[in-house]
Design a protein around this motif. Sequence first.
Motif, short mmCIF file in Angstrom:
data_model
loop_
_atom_site.label_atom_id
_atom_site.label_comp_id
_atom_site.label_asym_id
_atom_site.label_seq_id
_atom_site.Cartn_x
_atom_site.Cartn_y
_atom_site.Cartn_z
N SER A 44 0.69 -0.95 0.06
CA SER A 44 0.04 -0.14 0.04
C SER A 44 0.89 1.22 0.01
O SER A 44 1.98 1.10 0.36
N GLY A 46 1.32 3.72 1.88
CA GLY A 46 2.03 3.96 3.18
C GLY A 46 2.83 2.71 3.66
O GLY A 46 4.07 3.43 4.01
N ALA A 47 2.59 1.70 3.38
CA ALA A 47 3.42 0.74 3.50
C ALA A 47 4.89 0.65 2.75
O ALA A 47 5.96 0.38 3.22
N ALA A 72 3.37 -1.51 11.71
CA ALA A 72 2.81 -0.20 11.01
C ALA A 72 2.48 -0.42 9.73
O ALA A 72 1.43 -0.01 9.04
N ALA A 73 3.34 -1.12 8.87
CA ALA A 73 3.32 -1.32 7.46
C ALA A 73 2.03 -2.28 7.21
O ALA A 73 1.17 -1.85 6.39
N ARG A 75 -0.69 -2.83 9.24
CA ARG A 75 -1.89 -2.37 9.45
C ARG A 75 -2.27 -1.38 8.07
O ARG A 75 -3.57 -1.51 7.78
N ASP A 76 -1.30 -0.59 7.65
CA ASP A 76 -1.82 0.28 6.50
C ASP A 76 -2.11 -0.77 5.39
O ASP A 76 -3.10 -0.20 4.69
N HIS A 77 -1.26 -1.71 5.18
CA HIS A 77 -1.71 -2.65 4.10
C HIS A 77 -2.95 -3.26 4.10
O HIS A 77 -3.84 -3.27 3.10
N ASN A 80 -5.86 -0.43 3.74
CA ASN A 80 -6.17 0.18 2.56
C ASN A 80 -5.96 -0.69 1.44
O ASN A 80 -6.34 -0.10 0.13
#
Length: 210
Positions: A44, A46-47, A72-73, A75-77, A80
């Motif tokens: 994603s 952010g990731a 963190a990566a 969660r964004d993946h 999104n």
Amino acid sequence: MMAGLFITFEGGEGSGKTTQIRLLAQALESMGKSVLLTREPGGSEGAEKIRPLLVCGNANWDALTEVLLFSAARRDHLVNKIWPALKEGKIVLCDRFADSTLAYQGYGRKDDKELQQKLMDLYQMIAGDFRPDLTFILDVEPEIGLKRSCDRLGNNERRFEDMDIQFHQNLRQAFLKIAQQDSQRCHVIQTNRSVDDIHQDIMEIVKQYV
């Protein structure tokens, strides 16, 4: 409830994940299936910004720091890309997921049971009860896999490849242990065979799900 199917590919460096995941995507698309091909770390917007921190250079992150970056990566993946695609009924194929975090950070440097529990707790925080429907663990001798991977990557994204051979031996055993502990979800695929033979084995299993 997710309408789609989430399939992950795991294994040590140079195990052939990228080749096999692409072959599976092509096969499923030829069957008329809607497929999303993605990867971790990344996948994603952010990731992908976090990915270079983890796979490039020689940053001396400790295991917990790596875990927090991966989480963190991830969660964004999930938020999104993966979850929206599954809700649309797509088959999502992911090159690495949470099993890699457990193997690399929980077992790679040492068999750290306290950290392994923290990893599982953190995963529960970011993903709840969500798990892959099916996981392929591609098994390769570390020396063979590392040569393949280093030849392919050159000097790019090889932070983990540059770790010592004991790390990679620990990694292999970790993936085999994960597969043993969750044998309904995980299928170990031996990669000391032709690409086509490996693909056919994977397809036989996937056909039971689609």
